[in-house]
Scaffold this active site. Structure first.
Site, PDB file in Angstrom:
ATOM      1  N   LYS A  70       0.625  -1.832   0.233  1.00 17.77           N
ATOM      2  CA  LYS A  70       0.292  -0.130   0.129  1.00 17.77           C
ATOM      3  C   LYS A  70       1.376   1.386   0.135  1.00 17.77           C
ATOM      4  O   LYS A  70       1.746   1.284   0.707  1.00 17.77           O
ATOM      5  CB  LYS A  70      -0.916  -0.050   1.041  1.00 17.77           C
ATOM      6  CG  LYS A  70      -0.303  -0.311   2.165  1.00 17.77           C
ATOM      7  CD  LYS A  70       0.198   1.110   3.302  1.00 17.77           C
ATOM      8  CE  LYS A  70       1.467   0.969   3.801  1.00 17.77           C
ATOM      9  NZ  LYS A  70       1.957   2.594   5.022  1.00 17.77           N
TER      10      LYS A  70
ATOM     11  N   ASP B   8      -3.075  -1.618   9.862  1.00 18.24           N
ATOM     12  CA  ASP B   8      -3.056  -1.703   8.614  1.00 18.24           C
ATOM     13  C   ASP B   8      -2.827  -3.215   8.155  1.00 18.24           C
ATOM     14  O   ASP B   8      -3.134  -2.977   7.134  1.00 18.24           O
ATOM     15  CB  ASP B   8      -1.758  -1.649   7.774  1.00 18.24           C
ATOM     16  CG  ASP B   8      -1.115   0.024   8.392  1.00 18.24           C
ATOM     17  OD1 ASP B   8      -1.127   1.018   8.219  1.00 18.24           O
ATOM     18  OD2 ASP B   8      -0.011   0.443   7.711  1.00 18.24           O
TER      19      ASP B   8
HETATM   20  O1  C5P Z   1      -0.594  -1.682  14.450  1.00 20.23           O
HETATM   21  P1  C5P Z   1       0.843  -0.991  14.443  1.00 20.23           P
HETATM   22  O2  C5P Z   1       0.709  -2.109  15.460  1.00 20.23           O
HETATM   23  O3  C5P Z   1       1.207  -1.115  12.709  1.00 20.23           O
HETATM   24  O4  C5P Z   1       1.725  -0.051  14.764  1.00 20.23           O
HETATM   25  C1  C5P Z   1       2.914  -0.412  14.988  1.00 20.23           C
HETATM   26  C2  C5P Z   1       3.355   1.456  15.906  1.00 20.23           C
HETATM   27  O5  C5P Z   1       3.009   2.518  15.375  1.00 20.23           O
HETATM   28  C3  C5P Z   1       2.178   1.139  17.853  1.00 20.23           C
HETATM   29  O6  C5P Z   1       2.832   0.634  18.228  1.00 20.23           O
HETATM   30  C4  C5P Z   1       2.467   2.434  17.244  1.00 20.23           C
HETATM   31  O7  C5P Z   1       3.150   3.250  17.738  1.00 20.23           O
HETATM   32  C5  C5P Z   1       2.219   3.096  16.131  1.00 20.23           C
HETATM   33  N1  C5P Z   1       0.980   3.766  15.445  1.00 20.23           N
HETATM   34  C6  C5P Z   1       0.797   4.756  16.423  1.00 20.23           C
HETATM   35  N2  C5P Z   1      -1.038   4.550  15.637  1.00 20.23           N
HETATM   36  C7  C5P Z   1      -1.521   3.817  14.880  1.00 20.23           C
HETATM   37  C8  C5P Z   1      -1.066   3.467  14.652  1.00 20.23           C
HETATM   38  C9  C5P Z   1       0.199   2.896  14.762  1.00 20.23           C
HETATM   39  O8  C5P Z   1       0.889   5.203  17.117  1.00 20.23           O
HETATM   40  N3  C5P Z   1      -3.161   4.327  14.187  1.00 20.23           N
END
Ligand code: C5P
Length: 297
Positions: free
Chosen positions: A10, A137
């Site tokens: 993406k 994602d």
């Molecule tokens: O959801 P995911 O595990 O991909 O997110 C990885 C990191 O990215 C989270 O631990 C956080 O630090 C950050 N994040 C965030 N806000 C979001 C998505 C991700 O702060 N909406």
């Protein structure tokens, strides 16, 4: 029996980021576009959960249970009371740690593949719930096309797209950690009132019309200052692509891959050659978007 699922990368054509929430995440208005760089996840019965990976960046992919594809298989197995007895082979073409959701793609692919292999019969809604549990994602990797993600980015509304867009991606020499980029975003915004994230109507209209010029003018990524702060040379890559005729250029998600929207295939070739010749990136990829989400092949 073997099941293979193809899952796209993406690019975020808009990534509007709100203030840090008490849980550490950030509310987003995240306009996702699935583009034609794909990982393929193949699930085969095995005595125990095993991950293998092939591809130019395979050495950087963890093969233990920290791999998001392994966590997807384990979560589905646990929910349905089946042993996670699967060999997942990942044919990796999406840049690793690049801001193009490669890890999320593998998770979505593993989930769809294991569901089919084990005959779990999970509904689409349940698979989407598991995706959201695995990462912000991951739901979009399963759905594909174009979508507006709100909340953490996991609540999706499909978006109409009136054409096909030509993209060039510059793969940087090195990776960026998503949490580190969000932390840098928080640091850069200390003492600032960060507005509520909202999708740009001009950008949604440009997507709906398939108008590449209008889309190029409205591309926006609130994480870009943070990514540039941690990886300053990305500014040079962006400048090279813009000078070569890109309609718009931005860091993809948390980076460090940079994305260039071009008017047509010919312009994409020109931008790609200039980027490669400049020495400001490690590799260059050309891709069309939107494309479908996780698909069995
Ligand atoms: O959801 P995911 O595990 O991909 O997110 C990885 C990191 O990215 C989270 O631990 C956080 O630090 C950050 N994040 C965030 N806000 C979001 C998505 C991700 O702060 N909406």
């Amino acid at each position: 029996m073997t099941v293979t699922v193809r899952v796209p990368a993406k690019v975020n054509v808009q990534l509007a980021v709100g203030a840090a929430r008490p849980d550490g995440f950030h509310d987003l208005a995240n306009v996702f576009l699935a583009v034609g760089l794909f990982d393929e996840v193949t699930a085969t019965p095995s005595d125990e959960l095993r991950i293998t990976c092939e591809g130019p960046d395979a050495a950087e992919v963890p093969l233990d249970r920290t791999n998001l594809a392994a966590r997807a298989a384990l979560t589905l197995a646990e929910r349905h009371g089946v042993p996670p007895a699967v060999h997942l082979h990942i044919a990796k073409d999406i840049p690793v740690a690049g801001g193009m959701a490669g890890g999320s793609a593998d998770a979505a692919g593993a989930l769809v593949a294991c569901d089919a292999l084990w005959g779990t019969g999970a509904s689409y809604g349940e698979l989407l719930d598991i995706c959201a549990e695995l990462g912000s994602d991951v739901p979009f990797s399963m759905v594909g096309g174009a979508a507006l993600g709100t909340g953490r980015g996991d609540r999706l509304r499909p978006l109409a797209v009136g054409g096909v867009f030509h993209w060039v991606f510059a793969v940087a020499d090195g990776g960026l950690s998503t949490p580190a980029v969000y932390r840098e975003f928080d640091r850069l915004n200390e003492g600032v009132t960060v507005p509520e994230p909202a999708a740009s109507q001009d950008l949604l209209d440009a997507l709906a019309k398939g108008d590449a010029h209008a889309l190029g003018a409205t591309l926006a990524n609130d994480l870009q200052p943070a990514a540039l702060s941690l990886f300053p040379s990305l500014a040079d890559t962006l400048a090279v692509g813009r000078a070569a005729g890109a309609l718009g250029a931005l860091v993809s998600g948390s980076g460090p891959t940079t994305a260039f929207l071009t008017a047509d295939a010919e312009s994409a070739t020109t931008v790609a050659s200039s980027l490669l010749a400049s020495g400001t990136c490690r590799a260059v990829r050309v891709a069309l978007g939107p494309v479908a989400g996780a698909t069995m092949v």
